[in-house]
Design an enzyme around this catalytic site. Structure first.
Site, PDB file in Angstrom:
ATOM      1  N   HIS A  88      12.632  -2.187   7.678  1.00 52.14           N
ATOM      2  CA  HIS A  88      11.821  -2.540   6.510  1.00 52.14           C
ATOM      3  C   HIS A  88      11.077  -1.337   5.958  1.00 52.14           C
ATOM      4  O   HIS A  88      10.675  -0.450   6.713  1.00 52.14           O
ATOM      5  CB  HIS A  88      10.857  -3.692   6.816  1.00 52.14           C
ATOM      6  N   ASP A  90       8.419  -1.883   3.851  1.00 50.14           N
ATOM      7  CA  ASP A  90       7.038  -2.275   3.557  1.00 50.14           C
ATOM      8  C   ASP A  90       6.161  -1.952   4.754  1.00 50.14           C
ATOM      9  O   ASP A  90       6.654  -1.723   5.865  1.00 50.14           O
ATOM     10  CB  ASP A  90       6.929  -3.765   3.191  1.00 50.14           C
ATOM     11  N   ASP A 121       6.051   2.224  11.927  1.00 51.13           N
ATOM     12  CA  ASP A 121       6.336   0.819  11.592  1.00 51.13           C
ATOM     13  C   ASP A 121       6.463   0.653  10.091  1.00 51.13           C
ATOM     14  O   ASP A 121       5.531   0.321   9.419  1.00 51.13           O
ATOM     15  CB  ASP A 121       5.212  -0.051  12.160  1.00 51.13           C
ATOM     16  N   GLU A 155       8.907  -7.514   5.557  1.00 49.71           N
ATOM     17  CA  GLU A 155       8.874  -7.814   6.992  1.00 49.71           C
ATOM     18  C   GLU A 155       7.462  -8.106   7.450  1.00 49.71           C
ATOM     19  O   GLU A 155       7.232  -8.986   8.273  1.00 49.71           O
ATOM     20  CB  GLU A 155       9.465  -6.648   7.792  1.00 49.71           C
ATOM     21  N   ASP A 184      12.234  -0.912  15.568  1.00 51.22           N
ATOM     22  CA  ASP A 184      10.936  -1.313  15.026  1.00 51.22           C
ATOM     23  C   ASP A 184      10.028  -1.643  16.204  1.00 51.22           C
ATOM     24  O   ASP A 184       9.194  -2.532  16.138  1.00 51.22           O
ATOM     25  CB  ASP A 184      11.124  -2.531  14.117  1.00 51.22           C
ATOM     26  N   HIS A 217     -29.732 -23.533   0.636  1.00 52.84           N
ATOM     27  CA  HIS A 217     -30.876 -22.879   1.277  1.00 52.84           C
ATOM     28  C   HIS A 217     -30.952 -23.405   2.714  1.00 52.84           C
ATOM     29  O   HIS A 217     -31.084 -24.601   2.933  1.00 52.84           O
ATOM     30  CB  HIS A 217     -32.133 -23.243   0.487  1.00 52.84           C
TER      31      HIS A 217
END
Lengths: 461, 461
Positions: A88, A90, A121, A155, A184, A217
């Protein structure tokens, strides 16, 4: 007759170029979790595609409803197995930014490591396979097997688009392969490579606790109404008991018990609770009773809170009963648990534990089952040769606690084996500030990958 | 012979001006909790000072290590009691901003109300007394007693500077008075004025739970280490049991029990749990068992979480074991609990409940004891006449759940009685988004205050 030495020599010469390509990719902040980075996610896809193209592969950008899939393939080699490299482009969000020594998207060399979000990663690990194939092609030796690539951009948030693509009729043919290769994950330790034969799954949710229609409050109303932050704390507390057992109804019913052999194997690995705690900066470890730390990390389910928020987080004191409280939580799963079943168990748990004065909303963010493959497979034996050749030492066989939710879908859909070859290290800080990838391991990973195609090609089809 | 009718008439004519002065003060974002507003806090002090000056009082800005105290006084009236009006020009933080219908610092008239942060708490209520004194002076009638003002800028964060000033030798003389008049509370209900004879105290803390040295990948590490967000949830859960009893050691030892007479009086007030829940937007109320809702709000201690934060709060899913988690919490106190004792109890609770793998840090943010005064005092009888004259209806005698931490210090240091005359309403949204003050009640408050000086002056010194 192929000559691995010639490939190794070629790789030696191209190291500076390989490092430069990785840095370029790491400069792109392709955070999939946050829509504000969507342009960068698309840019990372194009960058990976161009690198594969430049290496001489046939490439294709497969559009989806989200980030595109980067597909590439080398020439078919009849009679030989086909490998599909999955990875991946991303990355995890970089926050908290103030804890990074150097900016997350300005890759920086320090102490033999390259620091940047996505270094280990998974951008660095994906590129090891891209460069290894490029080296075969550039050295003029025919790749002994066909290698395909599918690199996705979701991913870190659950691979929804890739899962959709996998279900398309054309996917089975395009991605047809004998073994899926994924880098990975991590080596077992510095200098001790590993082949991973199991991953945990994940079921990730967001919980919203809604109380009074607005902040109140806490003087005038405190003690009269259920405080959503207290209600959330009590709910989360109920989710896991003092022995670390998750309390969702039926949660452990499907859990595949650890095998005596693997417990024995793991017990034989060099692991020190004391050193591990020290490395993490804690005075003690904690988890499910009755299991060792490695067993808890690799082979048992776990529950974590990833985010928690309610009321006032600014300076000083604001005295309110907050209207809402929320949490991001996940369950790490082991075979044969499924995210769908866990989602049902959570729904039942919510129904049974919704306190007075509170409405609970559950958002199912993403999930995927865990996977365990046969550690005796011929592909693993071939990988063992490649790793030994590159690292000078055989790999140990381990499982990992992390999840690659799409793996089990690929195994199922493509009828393929899977090889999890991690070149990272457990202290790489994947998902943490100051993520890094050891530069020497990057080069060793490229070399092991180059050898891998040679050895995998010998596996009977 | 003074003529209250003339004063009333004068007040009628000056209503537009009084509204304009209030709006001007509300435009100043004097948030004391957040240092970034410190200039605005100082500007609010100057604005109040100038209004008092313009009304013809002798004024003085008393500098402190924090926001200044605004002091003012009318001419002494020998033989008559002296009143000291106490109030505050600072306000609560306006967050969450997105829930405001109109911006918090752009006062807006809607449905007979003026909406802005600080409208009821406490800028509007403070100004009722400023304008009433101004009306006496402007109408040419001599004020029948001396009225002093001390308006501070840190009430919302614990009144530290005013407490320091009170301890100074000159404070006893400068603030010498027979009765402290405070309007920082509410009527019992719309059209039903109230005189408050008790307030709860408060002890406010921030808790920091520190686990691993950095965020960890929850796949690789989940199940191995104590998650600070889970640890915090479990800790907060332990703090209060299912019956709403606070579990700090010895917490209830000093609690003054509710008197049978006041329980009977409150039971006689028109109060519906159902309507109250509906007004707050919840399906059920919750609190300490064995006490009615009014008893829980006014006369029993309570525990609240005001803020909670840990890990990732952004979009989508980030899979980490967060390094830290934190909470803002407070205990509302009743006589004779003290914040110092509660801080000790909390320290002991922390020592006894710190889980493995976690370090807990406690920050003591602020506190003040509760107060209950004699409902039979002649000052209360005089106030009753003033309220009845202005509102056309006698006040009911109540306690309030909110805290004005400095009240008990003033009572003690100045040897004075205290009069809590609230012109607000319980749904004013003090500390909430869309805080408001009813404009008609603002004018009625000014009128009642003008009458108050007349009646208080008759109390034997």
């Amino acid at each position: 007759m192929t000559d691995l030495k010639a490939i190794d020599q070629h790789l030696q010469q191209t190291q500076p170029k390989h490092l430069e390509i990785l840095k370029e990719l790491l400069r792109i902040p392709s955070v999939s979790a946050d829509p504000k980075y969507s342009d960068a996610v698309a840019a990372a896809a194009r960058s990976v595609l161009e690198t594969l193209q430049a290496a001489g592969l046939k490439t294709e950008l497969i559009e989806t409803a989200g980030p595109p899939l980067v597909y590439a393939e080398t020439a078919p080699v009849p009679g030989k197995p086909v490998a599909l490299v999955y990875g991946h482009y991303d990355v995890q969000p970089p926050e908290p930014l103030e804890l990074w020594e150097t900016p997350p998207f300005e890759p920086t060399e320090r102490d033999g490591n390259l620091y940047a979000r996505g270094a280990t990663d998974d951008k660095g690990q994906v590129l090891t396979h891209v460069h290894s194939v490029a080296a075969w092609i550039a050295s003029g030796q025919p790749l002994p097997m066909q290698v395909k690539f599918v690199i996705e951009g979701e991913e870190e948030v659950g691979s929804e688009q890739f899962a959709d693509y996998l279900a398309r009729p054309e996917a089975a043919e395009k991605l047809a392969c004998d073994v899926v290769v994924i880098s990975d994950s991590s080596q077992y330790a510095k200098g001790q490579p590993a082949i991973t034969y199991g991953l945990r799954g994940i079921a990730y949710f967001e919980l919203h606790f809604k109380g009074p229609k607005q902040d109140l409050h806490s003087g005038s109303f405190g003690g009269a109404v259920n405080n959503p932050a207290i209600a959330l704390s009590k709910f989360l507390t109920k989710m896991i008991d003092e022995d670390g057992h998750i309390q969702l109804p039926g949660f452990y019913d499907a859990v595949q018990p650890l095998q005596p052999e693997e417990r024995a194997n793991w017990a034989g690995l060099n692991f020190s609770d004391e050193d591990f705690a020290k490395e993490l900066g804690v005075d003690a470890l904690l988890g499910e009773t009755g299991y060792t730390t490695l067993e808890r990390r690799w082979g048992r389910p776990s529950f974590d809170i990833h985010g928690l928020w309610s009321g006032y987080q600014g300076e000083g004191g604001k005295t309110i009963v907050p209207a809402q409280a929320a949490a991001k939580i996940s369950f790490r799963l082991v075979p044969n648990q499924t995210p769908a079943e866990v989602a049902e168990q959570l729904a039942q748990f919510v129904a049974e534990n919704t306190p007075p004065g509170i409405r609970i909303e559950v958002v199912d963010l993403h999930g995927g089952p865990g996977v365990v493959v046969n550690p005796q497979s011929p592909f693993i034996a071939a990988a063992q040769k490649a790793v030994t050749g590159a690292f000078g030492k055989p790999a140990v066989l381990i499982r990992e606690g992390g999840s690659i939710p799409i793996v089990s879908s690929m195994v199922e859909r493509l009828g393929a084996d899977v090889l999890l070859l991690g070149w990272g290290l457990s202290d790489d800080g994947a998902h943490s500030p100051n993520e890094k990838f050891n530069i020497a391991d990057y080069y060793l990973g490229i070399r092991a990958s180059a050898h891998l195609w040679q050895h995998l090609a010998t596996v009977a089809k």
